[in-house]
Design an enzyme around this catalytic site. Structure first.
Site, mmCIF file in Angstrom:
data_model
loop_
_atom_site.group_PDB
_atom_site.id
_atom_site.type_symbol
_atom_site.label_atom_id
_atom_site.label_comp_id
_atom_site.label_asym_id
_atom_site.label_seq_id
_atom_site.Cartn_x
_atom_site.Cartn_y
_atom_site.Cartn_z
ATOM 1 N N SER A 62 0.866 -1.215 0.251
ATOM 2 C CA SER A 62 -0.293 0.116 -0.079
ATOM 3 C C SER A 62 0.683 1.261 0.257
ATOM 4 C CB SER A 62 -0.859 -0.043 1.206
ATOM 5 O OG SER A 62 -1.525 -1.303 1.300
HETATM 6 N N1 SAM Z 1 -0.551 -5.018 4.319
HETATM 7 C C1 SAM Z 1 0.225 -5.210 3.177
HETATM 8 C C2 SAM Z 1 1.453 -4.815 3.042
HETATM 9 O O1 SAM Z 1 1.729 -3.953 3.967
HETATM 10 O O2 SAM Z 1 2.050 -4.778 1.828
HETATM 11 C C3 SAM Z 1 -0.577 -4.803 1.767
HETATM 12 C C4 SAM Z 1 -1.790 -5.728 1.584
HETATM 13 S S1 SAM Z 1 -2.229 -5.972 -0.357
HETATM 14 C C5 SAM Z 1 -3.166 -4.321 -0.472
HETATM 15 C C6 SAM Z 1 -3.658 -6.918 0.133
HETATM 16 C C7 SAM Z 1 -3.286 -8.278 0.575
HETATM 17 O O3 SAM Z 1 -4.773 -8.877 1.224
HETATM 18 C C8 SAM Z 1 -2.923 -9.247 -0.389
HETATM 19 O O4 SAM Z 1 -1.836 -9.533 -0.151
HETATM 20 C C9 SAM Z 1 -3.948 -10.509 -0.697
HETATM 21 O O5 SAM Z 1 -3.452 -11.580 -0.868
HETATM 22 C C10 SAM Z 1 -4.642 -10.334 0.737
HETATM 23 N N2 SAM Z 1 -5.813 -11.053 1.061
HETATM 24 C C11 SAM Z 1 -6.710 -10.901 0.115
HETATM 25 N N3 SAM Z 1 -7.976 -11.632 0.566
HETATM 26 C C12 SAM Z 1 -7.483 -12.167 1.578
HETATM 27 C C13 SAM Z 1 -8.202 -12.981 2.752
HETATM 28 N N4 SAM Z 1 -9.529 -13.379 2.422
HETATM 29 N N5 SAM Z 1 -7.476 -13.357 3.587
HETATM 30 C C14 SAM Z 1 -6.212 -13.074 3.614
HETATM 31 N N6 SAM Z 1 -5.435 -12.161 2.674
HETATM 32 C C15 SAM Z 1 -6.227 -11.810 1.871
#
Ligand code: SAM
Length: 215
Positions: A62
């Site tokens: 992000s």
């Molecule tokens: N917080 C992260 C960072 O600091 O880099 C960025 C997160 S990225 C915008 C969103 C993340 O949510 C992705 O890695 C994706 O795989 C994960 N995601 C999406 N749906 C999910 C779920 N149901 N359970 C766990 N992770 C999930």
């Protein structure tokens, strides 16, 4: 890991402040955790720009100012146990590790969890535990949590996460349809129910069901 030069670091912190990240403890944590190691390959040279960047598995790290604003909205105390849904690169969890007692972070992509876990070890962040799974269901074994942060957009705050929030706890989550602008909301759980605050428009990848394919 050498970190940014002083000029780049100053600009990085200035961009955070000018976009509303003013909590000194959050700024200190973001000064301490270098974003560089969390961005790989051709995007590494853009690690100190205030922009989201691609990571493995088609996901994103992000925008730093959004990370700062979400962390600030979470109002973490040193005794808190925090659950992060959406480990991604591990950057947000690393920042939370400087503010909380314990951080659990979960992602549906095993590769992202593997890579983030290696960074938590390299950076000596022993209070972060990373797990593979569908974070929409939370982590019942470790619940309840003082704070929950969701870093992918849900249509509504997932019920199991609300159930795993302590009374007096705070959850920050982007809500709305994917591919449109979503709203970052803060939910406080009180003795009598849930209080919702709308914080700002954001744009996140969607919270998806089940586990991601190995890439
Ligand atoms: N917080 C992260 C960072 O600091 O880099 C960025 C997160 S990225 C915008 C969103 C993340 O949510 C992705 O890695 C994706 O795989 C994960 N995601 C999406 N749906 C999910 C779920 N149901 N359970 C766990 N992770 C999930």
């Amino acid at each position: 890991m050498t970190g940014p030069d002083p000029e780049t670091k100053m600009q990085f912190l200035f961009a955070l402040r000018s976009r509303g990240v003013t909590d000194p403890l959050v700024l200190e944590a973001m000064e301490e955790i270098d974003r560089g190691p969390f961005v790989r390959g051709i995007f590494a040279q853009r690690a100190y720009e205030d922009t989201p960047l691609p990571i493995a598995c088609g996901q994103t790290i992000s925008q730093p100012s959004v990370v700062g604003l979400m962390t600030q909205a979470l109002q973490v105390s040193p005794r808190d146990t925090v659950l992060e849904v959406g480990t991604g690169s591990g950057y947000q969890a690393a920042i939370l590790s400087k503010l909380a007692r314990r951080v659990y972070t979960i992602d549906r992509h095993a590769r992202l969890v593997r890579e983030a876990r290696a960074l938590f070890e390299a950076l000596h962040l022993p209070n972060v535990t990373s797990l593979v799974g569908d974070g929409s269901f939370g982590l019942p074994d470790q619940a309840p949590f003082d704070r929950i942060i969701v870093t992918a957009a849900a249509e509504d705050p997932p019920g199991p996460l609300l159930a795993q929030l302590k009374t007096g706890g705070i959850m920050v989550v982007p809500v709305g349809q994917s591919d449109t602008v979503q709203t970052l909301i803060r939910v406080r759980k009180t003795e009598t129910g849930l209080d919702y605050d709308e914080l700002r428009p954001v744009r996140f990848v969607p919270l998806l069901e089940g586990l991601g394919k190995e890439t």
